[in-house]
Motif scaffolding. Structure first.
Motif, PDB file in Angstrom:
ATOM      1  N   TYR A 273      25.659 -35.965 -30.064  1.00 31.18           N
ATOM      2  CA  TYR A 273      25.425 -36.761 -31.048  1.00 31.18           C
ATOM      3  C   TYR A 273      25.453 -38.451 -30.389  1.00 31.18           C
ATOM      4  O   TYR A 273      24.954 -39.447 -31.204  1.00 31.18           O
ATOM      5  CB  TYR A 273      26.564 -36.867 -32.399  1.00 31.18           C
ATOM      6  CG  TYR A 273      28.012 -37.380 -31.917  1.00 31.18           C
ATOM      7  CD1 TYR A 273      28.260 -38.641 -32.017  1.00 31.18           C
ATOM      8  CD2 TYR A 273      29.010 -36.469 -31.272  1.00 31.18           C
ATOM      9  CE1 TYR A 273      29.743 -39.187 -31.882  1.00 31.18           C
ATOM     10  CE2 TYR A 273      30.223 -36.633 -31.035  1.00 31.18           C
ATOM     11  CZ  TYR A 273      30.463 -38.003 -31.381  1.00 31.18           C
ATOM     12  OH  TYR A 273      31.855 -38.441 -30.945  1.00 31.18           O
ATOM     13  N   LEU A 274      25.740 -38.562 -28.998  1.00 31.77           N
ATOM     14  CA  LEU A 274      25.590 -39.986 -28.467  1.00 31.77           C
ATOM     15  C   LEU A 274      24.482 -39.931 -27.400  1.00 31.77           C
ATOM     16  O   LEU A 274      24.584 -40.462 -26.689  1.00 31.77           O
ATOM     17  CB  LEU A 274      26.970 -40.156 -27.919  1.00 31.77           C
ATOM     18  CG  LEU A 274      28.148 -40.380 -28.851  1.00 31.77           C
ATOM     19  CD1 LEU A 274      29.502 -40.894 -27.905  1.00 31.77           C
ATOM     20  CD2 LEU A 274      28.043 -41.614 -29.884  1.00 31.77           C
ATOM     21  N   PHE A 275      23.670 -38.768 -27.487  1.00 27.04           N
ATOM     22  CA  PHE A 275      22.675 -38.667 -26.658  1.00 27.04           C
ATOM     23  C   PHE A 275      21.507 -40.082 -27.065  1.00 27.04           C
ATOM     24  O   PHE A 275      21.269 -40.169 -28.291  1.00 27.04           O
ATOM     25  CB  PHE A 275      21.870 -37.444 -27.119  1.00 27.04           C
ATOM     26  CG  PHE A 275      20.512 -37.273 -25.803  1.00 27.04           C
ATOM     27  CD1 PHE A 275      20.548 -36.806 -24.858  1.00 27.04           C
ATOM     28  CD2 PHE A 275      19.234 -37.549 -26.534  1.00 27.04           C
ATOM     29  CE1 PHE A 275      19.456 -36.478 -23.895  1.00 27.04           C
ATOM     30  CE2 PHE A 275      18.202 -37.351 -25.730  1.00 27.04           C
ATOM     31  CZ  PHE A 275      18.122 -36.907 -24.371  1.00 27.04           C
ATOM     32  N   PRO A 276      20.861 -40.571 -26.094  1.00 25.99           N
ATOM     33  CA  PRO A 276      20.872 -40.383 -24.683  1.00 25.99           C
ATOM     34  C   PRO A 276      22.023 -40.937 -23.726  1.00 25.99           C
ATOM     35  O   PRO A 276      21.766 -40.931 -22.626  1.00 25.99           O
ATOM     36  CB  PRO A 276      19.579 -40.919 -24.143  1.00 25.99           C
ATOM     37  CG  PRO A 276      19.366 -41.877 -25.192  1.00 25.99           C
ATOM     38  CD  PRO A 276      20.093 -41.684 -26.316  1.00 25.99           C
ATOM     39  N   GLU A 277      22.801 -41.593 -24.421  1.00 29.50           N
ATOM     40  CA  GLU A 277      24.252 -42.349 -23.513  1.00 29.50           C
ATOM     41  C   GLU A 277      24.803 -41.156 -22.747  1.00 29.50           C
ATOM     42  O   GLU A 277      25.320 -41.330 -21.774  1.00 29.50           O
ATOM     43  CB  GLU A 277      24.965 -42.628 -24.600  1.00 29.50           C
ATOM     44  CG  GLU A 277      25.561 -44.326 -24.410  1.00 29.50           C
ATOM     45  CD  GLU A 277      26.242 -44.610 -25.657  1.00 29.50           C
ATOM     46  OE1 GLU A 277      27.364 -44.700 -25.587  1.00 29.50           O
ATOM     47  OE2 GLU A 277      25.770 -45.216 -26.602  1.00 29.50           O
TER      48      GLU A 277
END
Lengths: 471, 278
Positions: free
Chosen positions: A274-278
């Motif tokens: 859910y934090l993609f692309p981080e």
């Protein structure tokens, strides 16, 4: 000075504040916000401290519930923490994910009047207080026994067994296959229901008892149970869970866009997609998502899909609302957030486009017949009732079975046709010498607390064995 | 943390790492893989073992830089550490005395075919190896393959080294020339498909190693599922070796493309971050 509890029965069960459904449907912050001090004391004061203590018997790990609640009422928080943690090593987790409504709260004396004490909410309150006020509490451990125990799997069963064994003076090593400890608590249950820092804090507590946790260790591959027994350990506890996803076996299940709930949730929770692309792990965000199944895992998947940004999320369930195995509270949360429930609906096939991607699902309408072996009314297909739902992501949440990795590499374990390991219900002892098992690997997919109960009972039995009282 | 002992550029885009992992090195067998995670935000990516040394306590991995994870990996040097390394995973390759075995390695697939060829050779087989790359610059380990092969054929697509053409051409000739008991092919999926197609008329058992997208690598997620003879199998626990004639290649190709867009977005973002750094 606290007032003495009033003898009058108070049926005003204190609600726990939750994030607004419209807001929370778009964030991963915890949905339930926890009691304030005032709320907790008010709720604790409602407990009539009845002498029968049915709640204690209703708890799989027999927490001294009236006592920890009394300490909350009297504002003796450290004492409350001590009482709670003496039976339950993972209270902040249990306070959040235990199905109290079918356990301690179901048998609460005030339950007959329709307002059982909110034991789960109070447990969470006490555990969170402990996490927030973390002092250098020296855990008093008995002198080392010199015995070594390996625990395989760091989920609820393994962590509980490890904590209890460490508190009895044994040297415990936990082996975990993934890169983070916690098992289903980390990969399965989403952040908004069980924040990962809460899990991490409880894992740290277990470590503070002297438990060594070895990550990235796939037992059965890296070393077999027999090798562990030969070389380093006096006893072994298997808490490997039920990690193998079941699929429907219908056409189209290998299309792009079809996930097992395990994969979907692991990508979101463990890998933080859910934090993609981080974070590097991607997930396919569907516009219209169908989640197949009616359990807690299905609710978790649906609510994750919504938070990832899906426009419409369906729960496809072949029976009706009454038969749903999910916790009532989670069904309600899902509904409030806008999940669309399609009851009495069963997938016939998943339809793909010419590029191999999901584009729709064909379903049957179902009706309920006579009760089956599970006691629930059996769903029957209505012939000729097929209809199409447009979807671009499908999540299959039909349940899981134990991973065969350990049973298939261990001589002398008895395994049922469902792949579960045979173990004594009370002690967790398997038919193999010096090996115990508990949690989902024995029962098939069940709850966090029942796994913890099994871990606890096995730890007691292992202790007895190690101390030479019983072979 | 798993310390990198040596790193080496085998080609401009293919890197070799020797990593401290004594427990894995002790258990590893030809055909098995490991899962690595470069850093805390990293993906879990499967890499088939290229070599290991139980005495030294190391495993050797060879990776081609194609996406964010393998590009990050490519920047790592001796002394750096991988965040995670887990294994050995998957079933080992079948190693027994078959007779004459052809080992085909294409591109980065030359790395995992090497220990399999070596084990098969040790088991008493006659080994004919065919290794291929797009061009001379992308070829590596010709010397290593020579040491475990009775005969070695090298091909490049553009003819810049060895024989010009695809690995399937010498493969077909060898099948025509004499009795071949088994073929192992590891490389890009399309190469493995055509190798299997080439051996099919000769009815020679053909093993391919499927490097599907995976998450946990222990049978938990089902991300790596493949259809083998109409039955769904998990590459991570039922494989990675499968009967090449039974593989549903279209599903393999489709499933490799699931995250093409995300992979590109991620790499673009990473590359722009790198520019800022230098």
């Amino acid at each position: 000075m606290e007032e003495k509890p009033k003898s009058k029965i108070n049926l005003n069960r204190i609600d726990m504040p939750r994030q607004d459904p419209k807001v929370r449907a778009h964030n991963y912050n915890e949905v339930a916000l926890g009691y304030t001090d005032e709320m907790a004391i008010q709720e604790a004061t409602r407990c009539i401290q009845c002498p029968k203590r049915p709640c204690v018997a209703g708890c799989p790990v027999n927490v001294d519930i009236p006592e920890f609640i009394k300490a909350v009422r009297d504002n003796q928080m450290e004492e409350s923490v001590r009482i709670l943690k003496s039976k339950n090593a993972l209270p902040a987790i249990c306070g959040r994910v235990c199905p109290q409504e079918t356990q301690c709260e179901q048998v609460c004396s005030l339950g007959k009047k329709g307002a059982p004490i909110a034991i789960g909410r109070l447990e969470r309150y006490v555990a969170d207080w402990d996490l927030a006020h973390k002092k250098e509490i020296k855990v008093e451990l008995p002198p080392p026994t010199g015995k070594r125990v390996a625990v395989i799997g760091s989920g609820p069963a393994g962590l509980t067994a490890a904590a209890d064994l460490a508190r009895m003076g044994h040297k415990v090593t936990v082996y975990e296959a993934l890169h983070t400890a916690g098992g289903v608590l980390m990969y399965g249950i989403p952040e908004f229901r069980l924040p990962k820092k809460v899990v991490q804090a409880e894992v740290d507590y277990v470590k503070s008892l002297g438990v060594d946790i070895q990550l990235d260790s796939v037992m059965g591959k890296l070393a077999t149970v027999d090798e562990l027994l030969e070389k380093d350990y006096d006893a072994i506890f298997l808490g490997t869970g039920a990690g193998l996803p079941m699929f429907l076996g219908i056409p189209g299940e290998n299309l792009n866009g079809v996930y097992s709930a395990n994969e979907f949730l692991t990508r979101v929770n463990l890998m933080k997609a859910y934090l993609f692309p981080e974070y590097d792990t991607p997930i396919k965000v569907g516009k219209q998502v169908a989640v197949i199944g009616g359990g807690n895992v299905a609710m978790d998947s649906a609510r994750c899909a919504l938070r990832l940004g899906a426009d419409k999320v369906y729960i496809i369930y072949r029976r009706s609302r009454t038969e749903m195995p999910a916790r009532h509270e989670e069904v309600e949360n899902a509904e409030e957030e806008g999940i669309i429930f399609k009851f009495l609906t069963n997938p016939k096939q998943i339809i793909g486009d010419d590029k191999g991607w999901v584009k729709a699902m064909e379903c049957y309408e179902m009706e309920l017949g006579e009760p089956d072996a599970s006691g629930r009314r059996r769903p029957i297909t209505k012939q000729g009732s097929e209809f199409i739902i447009d979807v671009d992501v499908v999540v299959v949440a039909l349940g899981t079975t134990p991973n065969p990795l350990i049973p298939s590499t261990t001589k002398g374990l008895e395994v049922t046709k469902h792949g579960t390991v045979v173990a004594d219900e009370q002690s967790g002892k398997t038919v193999k010498d010096r090996v115990w098992a508990g949690g989902d690997v024995v029962t098939g997919a069940a709850t966090v607390i029942s796994a913890m109960g099994a871990g606890k009972r096995a730890a007691a039995s292992i202790h007895e064995f190690l101390m030479g009282q019983k072979a | 943390m798993f310390k990198i002992v040596t790193s080496e550029k085998l080609t401009p885009v293919i890197d070799l790492f020797k990593i401290e992992a004594p427990a894995i090195a002790k258990k590893a067998r030809a055909g098995q893989f490991v899962i690595i995670r470069v850093d805390e935000a990293g993906e879990r990516i499967p890499l088939t073992l290229a070599d290991w040394d139980a005495g030294e306590g190391t495993v050797t991995l060879v990776a081609m830089e194609v996406g964010t994870s393998t590009r990050k990996l490519g920047q790592m040097k001796a002394g750096d550490s991988l965040h995670n390394l887990v294994g050995p995973l998957g079933l080992p390759s079948d190693i027994e005395k078959f007779g004459t075995v052809i080992c085909v390695g294409g591109g980065v697939g030359i790395a995992p075919i090497y220990p399999i060829a070596r084990s098969l050779k040790q088991a008493g087989n006659k080994i004919i190896s065919i290794i291929g790359a797009r061009n001379k610059d992308l070829l590596f380990w010709e010397d290593r393959m020579k040491t475990v092969s009775d005969e070695l054929i090298v091909t490049t697509d553009d003819g810049s080294y060895g024989r010009k053409g695809l690995v399937t051409e010498p493969l077909k000739e060898k099948l025509e020339q004499g009795k071949i008991d088994r073929v192992i092919a590891i490389g890009p999926a399309i190469m493995m498909k055509f190798c299997a197609q080439t051996t099919k008329p000769f009815n020679v058992p053909t093993i391919v190693s499927l490097n599907s997208i995976m998450v946990d690598g222990t049978g938990m997620c089902g991300c790596c599922r493949v259809s083998i003879g109409g039955t769904t199998k998990f590459a991570c626990v039922d494989g990675p070796d499968f009967d090449g004639h039974q593989v549903d290649w279209n599903t393999v190709f489709d499933r490799q493309k699931v995250y093409l867009k995300e992979e590109k977005d991620s790499l673009d973002r990473w590359e722009s971050c790198q520019c800022g750094k230098s």
